[in-house]
Design a protein around this motif. Structure first.
Motif, PDB file in Angstrom:
ATOM      1  N   ARG A  20       0.569  -0.885   0.124  1.00 47.09           N
ATOM      2  CA  ARG A  20       0.042   0.422   0.449  1.00 47.09           C
ATOM      3  C   ARG A  20       0.656   1.399  -0.039  1.00 47.09           C
ATOM      4  NH1 ARG A  20      -5.114   0.723   1.109  1.00 47.09           N
ATOM      5  NH2 ARG A  20      -5.303  -1.213   1.774  1.00 47.09           N
ATOM      6  N   TYR A  93      -2.427 -11.232  -2.730  1.00 51.97           N
ATOM      7  CA  TYR A  93      -2.894 -10.442  -1.714  1.00 51.97           C
ATOM      8  C   TYR A  93      -3.779 -10.964  -0.575  1.00 51.97           C
ATOM      9  CZ  TYR A  93      -4.687  -6.297   0.585  1.00 51.97           C
ATOM     10  OH  TYR A  93      -5.465  -5.147   1.626  1.00 51.97           O
ATOM     11  N   TRP A 102      -0.476 -13.032   6.974  1.00 50.34           N
ATOM     12  CA  TRP A 102      -1.493 -12.848   8.193  1.00 50.34           C
ATOM     13  C   TRP A 102      -1.686 -13.494   9.902  1.00 50.34           C
ATOM     14  CZ3 TRP A 102      -1.335  -7.764   9.064  1.00 50.34           C
ATOM     15  CH2 TRP A 102      -2.485  -7.399  10.081  1.00 50.34           C
ATOM     16  N   TYR A 154       5.006  -8.234   5.590  1.00 45.97           N
ATOM     17  CA  TYR A 154       4.839  -9.882   4.795  1.00 45.97           C
ATOM     18  C   TYR A 154       4.531  -9.886   3.442  1.00 45.97           C
ATOM     19  CZ  TYR A 154      -0.199  -8.091   5.766  1.00 45.97           C
ATOM     20  OH  TYR A 154      -1.077  -7.399   6.065  1.00 45.97           O
ATOM     21  N   ARG A 285      -9.429  -1.236  12.951  1.00 48.58           N
ATOM     22  CA  ARG A 285     -10.478  -1.365  11.305  1.00 48.58           C
ATOM     23  C   ARG A 285     -11.455  -2.729  12.127  1.00 48.58           C
ATOM     24  NH1 ARG A 285      -6.783  -3.903   8.461  1.00 48.58           N
ATOM     25  NH2 ARG A 285      -5.168  -3.880   9.979  1.00 48.58           N
ATOM     26  N   ARG A 323     -10.413  -5.258   4.313  1.00 43.23           N
ATOM     27  CA  ARG A 323     -10.210  -6.496   3.665  1.00 43.23           C
ATOM     28  C   ARG A 323     -11.898  -7.051   3.364  1.00 43.23           C
ATOM     29  NH1 ARG A 323      -5.019  -8.193   7.205  1.00 43.23           N
ATOM     30  NH2 ARG A 323      -3.603  -6.352   6.586  1.00 43.23           N
TER      31      ARG A 323
HETATM   32  C1  G6P Z   1      -0.935  -4.004   9.096  1.00 46.32           C
HETATM   33  C2  G6P Z   1      -0.069  -3.785   7.517  1.00 46.32           C
HETATM   34  C3  G6P Z   1       0.809  -3.075   6.303  1.00 46.32           C
HETATM   35  C4  G6P Z   1      -1.138  -2.780   5.919  1.00 46.32           C
HETATM   36  C5  G6P Z   1      -2.139  -1.723   7.366  1.00 46.32           C
HETATM   37  C6  G6P Z   1      -3.795  -2.303   6.640  1.00 46.32           C
HETATM   38  O1  G6P Z   1      -0.488  -2.490   9.723  1.00 46.32           O
HETATM   39  O2  G6P Z   1       1.267  -3.993   9.022  1.00 46.32           O
HETATM   40  O3  G6P Z   1       1.190  -3.793   5.664  1.00 46.32           O
HETATM   41  O4  G6P Z   1      -1.128  -1.868   5.208  1.00 46.32           O
HETATM   42  O5  G6P Z   1      -2.380  -2.965   7.819  1.00 46.32           O
HETATM   43  O6  G6P Z   1      -3.946  -3.824   6.024  1.00 46.32           O
HETATM   44  P1  G6P Z   1      -4.293  -3.399   4.469  1.00 46.32           P
HETATM   45  O7  G6P Z   1      -4.374  -4.775   3.778  1.00 46.32           O
HETATM   46  O8  G6P Z   1      -5.982  -2.069   4.163  1.00 46.32           O
HETATM   47  O9  G6P Z   1      -3.418  -2.588   3.633  1.00 46.32           O
END
Ligand code: G6P
Length: 479
Positions: A20, A93, A102, A154, A285, A323
């Motif tokens: 991102r 992803y 994750w 990751y 989130r 997500r």
């Molecule tokens: C966590 C991860 C980040 C990620 C964020 C949001 O903090 O370590 O790499 O960007 O979550 O998740 P998303 O899937 O929306 O990028």
């Protein structure tokens, strides 16, 4: 065939790579593109080298808007978005990064039925390789001789190894913003995949983690699976909150407006509980690891076990969508709503709705909630750091008691002045909420002061510069 050096277009001296990026685009109905800047630790960290024309952030195009921007040549200086095939990106992803890696690092599997590592998984793994390869190629093309490349998270675990082969001259680091799985859990992964992942990260000169606990877990996995960490230095950089930014931002008029609206929602201005209605705030989130449902169950148990709190406390849960391509995240969101509704129908009165659930992301409103919270609930089942735990004490107007999971990375720095909980223990969490709600004002203010000091010890800019300096000076890790 052209060598990667010949294809080099930018000659950047400092490069950051993450899935991102700092900016995203949406396609409006009239076909125009609208840009939005993101927030977060990495964005603030990088502001330390803002204006540095030799830096480049390489990220993925995440949606149709981003892809259109790349194709139209729209973009920001210092940012390069990679237009990776949408199916490859989705498999890498959603399929691997968010549904496997994750889950492994946050220990989220319901193991009787999952994970299943079959042929479909192998196909997704190939996509993960292709996606990592696209980053490695772009970085190899853009980097100047001996440049520093800071690879994030990751999603991009294979990049350091791939890039090392393409460009042995570069200084490469990898940073994990997540926890790292204990050996037994990491070994759920097929042996060859586990080894490939570790070798990927070990392609870096330095591997960074948010806490000692996650760094040690990584070291233990390397010892067990690939015989050690080799020449890679393993170090700890505990990202802190950005006090200056937060204090300034949280006193702008839009935040004040939202405080007024939240106070109205909390109510308690009339009737027997006039003015003394308390608030328990959480901001996350809607993420499986954040443990929002058990937080609601703990609040329900509090109301059940201690009826004196009925009518006198509101749980404000800010649970922002995340997500949503993944069914398990959509289901989780449904469950959050269901439990909140259940509490409201069970205990609510005409004058008091116990749970206020907010699902639309609004940063100014989150800051407003931080300012007025009496108690902050941060109870993740596992979390790399958790910046909410660090932000609340900085922003709080009159002190806020922090109920904090011992499984959050922030526990290492904040554990002494928080009320700590085992995140699975709903009854203990209910008790912790009671203790937090009844904490004397003076104690609460003192603890908040100490929490704020600990939370801001390593602001994002310093966090970033420390890593960059360690990388370019070739300092040994060990942390
Ligand atoms: C966590 C991860 C980040 C990620 C964020 C949001 O903090 O370590 O790499 O960007 O979550 O998740 P998303 O899937 O929306 O990028």
């Amino acid at each position: 065939m052209a060598s990667p050096h010949a294809a080099r277009v930018h000659a950047a001296r400092v490069l950051v790579a993450s899935n991102r990026g700092p900016v995203s685009y949406t396609l409006r109905d009239d076909g125009e593109l609208e840009a939005a800047r993101g927030g977060g630790g990495l964005v603030s960290g990088l502001s330390a080298i803002e204006g540095d024309t030799d830096s480049l952030w390489v990220c993925a195009a995440l949606g149709d808007g981003d892809r259109a921007a790349v194709r139209r040549g729209v973009g920001e200086d210092g940012v390069r978005m990679l237009d990776i095939d949408a199916e490859v990106h989705a498999a890498a992803y959603n399929g691997i990064a968010n549904s496997v890696l994750w889950f492994v690092h946050h220990m989220l599997y319901q193991t009787p039925l999952e994970p299943v590592f079959d042929v479909a998984f192998r196909r997704q793994w190939d996509a993960y390789r292709t996606y990592n390869r696209a980053f490695a190629d772009a970085l190899a093309a853009e980097a100047a001789d001996g440049a520093a490349v800071l690879v994030q998270d990751y999603h991009l675990a294979l990049v350091p190894g791939m890039l090392r082969e393409l460009r042995p001259d570069l200084r490469i680091s990898h940073f994990s913003h997540t926890p790292w799985a204990p050996v037994e859990y990491f070994r759920l992964l097929p042996d060859d995949i586990g080894a490939e992942l570790l070798h990927g990260i070990l392609g870096a000169d330095r591997a960074g983690f948010l806490t000692r606990r996650w760094a040690d877990a990584f070291g233990a996995c390397c010892t067990a699976v690939v015989g050690g960490t080799g020449d890679t230095a393993v170090s700890v950089h505990g990202l802190g909150a950005d006090a200056d930014f937060l204090r300034e931002r949280s006193h702008r008029p839009d935040v004040d407006e939202r405080m007024t609206a939240l106070r109205e929602r909390i109510g308690g201005g009339g009737g027997e509980s006039a003015g003394d209605r308390k608030t328990i705030v959480r901001v996350d989130r809607t993420e499986l690891s954040k443990n929002i449902v058990r937080g609601l169950l703990a609040f329900r148990e509090l109301l059940d076990a201690r009826p004196e709190w009925r009518g006198r406390v509101v749980h404000m849960a800010f649970a922002y969508p995340s997500r949503q391509d993944l069914a398990v995240y959509r289901d989780y969101m449904t469950e959050v709503r269901r439990v909140a509704d259940d509490i409201n129908s069970r205990y609510g009165t005409p004058d008091w709705t116990p749970v206020a659930l907010y699902l639309k992301d609004d940063f100014a409103r989150s800051l407003a909630a931080y300012r007025l919270a009496d108690v902050a609930l941060v109870n993740p089942i596992r979390d790399g750091m958790n910046l909410v735990a660090k932000e609340v004490p900085v922003v709080s107007d009159h002190g806020c008691a922090l109920v904090l999971s011992r499984e959050a990375g922030a526990y290492e720095e904040l554990g002494d002045d928080a009320i700590t909980v085992n995140p699975y223990d709903v009854s203990a969490t209910a008790d912790a909420l009671h203790r937090a709600l009844t904490m004397p004002d003076a104690e609460r203010a003192e603890r908040t002061g100490r929490l704020a000091a600990a939370a801001t010890a390593l602001p994002p800019q310093q966090w970033f510069l420390d890593q960059l300096n360690a990388l370019t000076s070739g300092e040994q890790g060990g942390g």
